[in-house]
Design an enzyme around this catalytic site. Structure first.
Site, PDB file in Angstrom:
ATOM      1  N   TYR A 176      -4.590   3.612   8.054  1.00  0.00           N
ATOM      2  CA  TYR A 176      -5.957   3.076   8.175  1.00  0.00           C
ATOM      3  C   TYR A 176      -6.525   3.355   9.559  1.00  0.00           C
ATOM      4  CZ  TYR A 176      -3.631   0.999   4.317  1.00  0.00           C
ATOM      5  OH  TYR A 176      -2.873   0.854   3.209  1.00  0.00           O
ATOM      6  N   VAL A 217       1.224  -3.835   3.788  1.00  0.00           N
ATOM      7  CA  VAL A 217       1.193  -5.135   4.466  1.00  0.00           C
ATOM      8  C   VAL A 217       2.438  -5.988   4.206  1.00  0.00           C
ATOM      9  CG1 VAL A 217      -1.309  -5.345   4.761  1.00  0.00           C
ATOM     10  CG2 VAL A 217      -0.240  -6.208   2.659  1.00  0.00           C
ATOM     11  N   TYR A 221      -3.973  -2.609 -10.197  1.00  0.00           N
ATOM     12  CA  TYR A 221      -3.837  -2.388  -8.753  1.00  0.00           C
ATOM     13  C   TYR A 221      -2.930  -3.447  -8.114  1.00  0.00           C
ATOM     14  CZ  TYR A 221      -5.160  -2.506  -3.814  1.00  0.00           C
ATOM     15  OH  TYR A 221      -5.111  -2.542  -2.450  1.00  0.00           O
ATOM     16  N   SER A 242       0.796  -1.233   0.000  1.00  0.00           N
ATOM     17  CA  SER A 242       0.000   0.000   0.000  1.00  0.00           C
ATOM     18  C   SER A 242       0.829   1.283   0.000  1.00  0.00           C
ATOM     19  CB  SER A 242      -0.943   0.016   1.208  1.00  0.00           C
ATOM     20  OG  SER A 242      -1.978  -0.898   1.011  1.00  0.00           O
ATOM     21  N   LYS A 295       0.448   3.412  -2.935  1.00  0.00           N
ATOM     22  CA  LYS A 295      -0.735   4.269  -3.100  1.00  0.00           C
ATOM     23  C   LYS A 295      -0.379   5.758  -3.000  1.00  0.00           C
ATOM     24  CE  LYS A 295      -3.572   0.497  -1.377  1.00  0.00           C
ATOM     25  NZ  LYS A 295      -4.355  -0.052  -0.250  1.00  0.00           N
TER      26      LYS A 295
END
Ligand code: DON
Length: 305
Positions: free
Chosen positions: A240, A258, A188, A61, A64
């Site tokens: 998050y 992760v 993605y 992530s 991103k």
């Protein structure tokens, strides 16, 4: 700085309480949890590392941040019609808010938001072209042409990607996807599978240290205002439902993945990459967070003083 990093590796890096590697992506479940690395790329050009800083890992992530930067470059403020900019307070792969909010993800860093960002930057192109663009951008900001995608990890994600497929199809049901869902998901999964080491990742974050300009090369990547906004999103949403805890303990804009990596930005000071594959209960690197907490205690780099 080298003494601080060596101490972090000798103490935190050697801890027995390492968290658990992500096992919902089979390739990540095979990673040795005993590895640990930290790199600090300073605004003055010096780079300090300790631990396994040459070892490639899956940035997941953290990518991103790079796709958001590309999306802002292509669409400008129109990005905010596709995703919000509020913390979600929910797990990274949650679907619940999407129904209440008509398929518009809360922010670009939860999975749904990052999938929406990929849809925005595909613009009818083939996934290969967009992936080429993402990779080119990451190589440019890290100043390293060797950076590539770990195809095995991408295929591993694809084979167990039912939750992400659900998020994408759910958004499509609200008329929010402009490209075929399979193309969006393939893109993605591949950008999440970019492999980097902490040295490369810390260098890639340098443009966020100095108002959108790489302080070492002097090359401007984004405007001052855009860098400020990306940093603010990293602070609010980069971990998050653990974002508040990260701000409380570390006090820096940061983005986790992760794969166990975290990219953190100390504005005006340094870009920091840390990697320890074991995750805490919300999916953020356990020892990575502890290492950043320790680094900030030593340096006083928290943005909150
Ligand atoms: O889509 C996924 O689940 C992964 N490719 C990325 C998740 C992730 O890194 C969340 N981070 N903490």
């Amino acid at each position: 700085m080298q003494a601080i990093l060596d101490e972090i590796v000798a103490t935190i890096g050697a801890s027995d309480e390492r968290g658990h590697v992500a096992d919902y992506i089979p390739q990540l479940a095979c990673v040795d949890p005993k590895q640990f690395a930290i790199t600090v790329a300073m605004a003055d050009g010096r780079v300090f590392s300790a631990g396994h800083s040459d070892q490639l890992f899956s940035i997941q992530s953290i990518s991103k941040v790079f796709t958001l930067t590309i999306a802002l470059g292509k669409l400008g403020g129109a990005v905010w019609s596709r995703v919000g900019r509020e913390p979600s307070g929910d797990p990274f792969n949650s679907i619940v808010q999407l129904e209440h909010e008509q398929g518009k993800p809360r922010n670009p860093f939860i999975n749904a938001g990052a999938i929406a960002i990929v849809d925005a930057i595909l613009m009818g192109h083939q996934p290969k072209e967009t992936l080429g663009e993402i990779l080119q951008f990451v190589r440019f900001i890290a100043d390293d042409d060797s950076i590539s995608i770990d195809e095995k990890v991408a295929l591993s994600e694809l084979s167990t990607g039912d939750r992400n497929a659900s998020l994408a199809h759910f958004m499509a049901s609200f008329g929010r996807m402009e490209n075929p869902v399979d193309c969006v998901l393939g893109t993605y999964f591949h950008h999440c599978s970019i492999a980097m080491n902490t040295h490369q990742l810390a260098k890639a974050g340098l443009f966020l240290v100095d108002n959108g300009r790489n302080p070492v090369t002097g090359i401007r990547v984004v405007s001052t205002e855009r860098a400020r906004r990306i940093n603010s999103l990293m602070l609010m949403c980069g971990h998050y439902d653990g974002s508040g805890e990260f701000a409380f303990r570390v006090g820096l804009p940061g983005k986790s993945g992760v794969g166990g990596g975290i990219l953190a930005v100390a504005p005006g000071k340094a870009s920091i990459a840390v990697w320890s594959p074991g995750l805490d209960e919300v999916g953020n690197s356990k020892l990575g967070t502890e290492a950043l907490e320790k680094l900030v205690q030593h340096t006083g780099w928290s943005i909150f003083g």
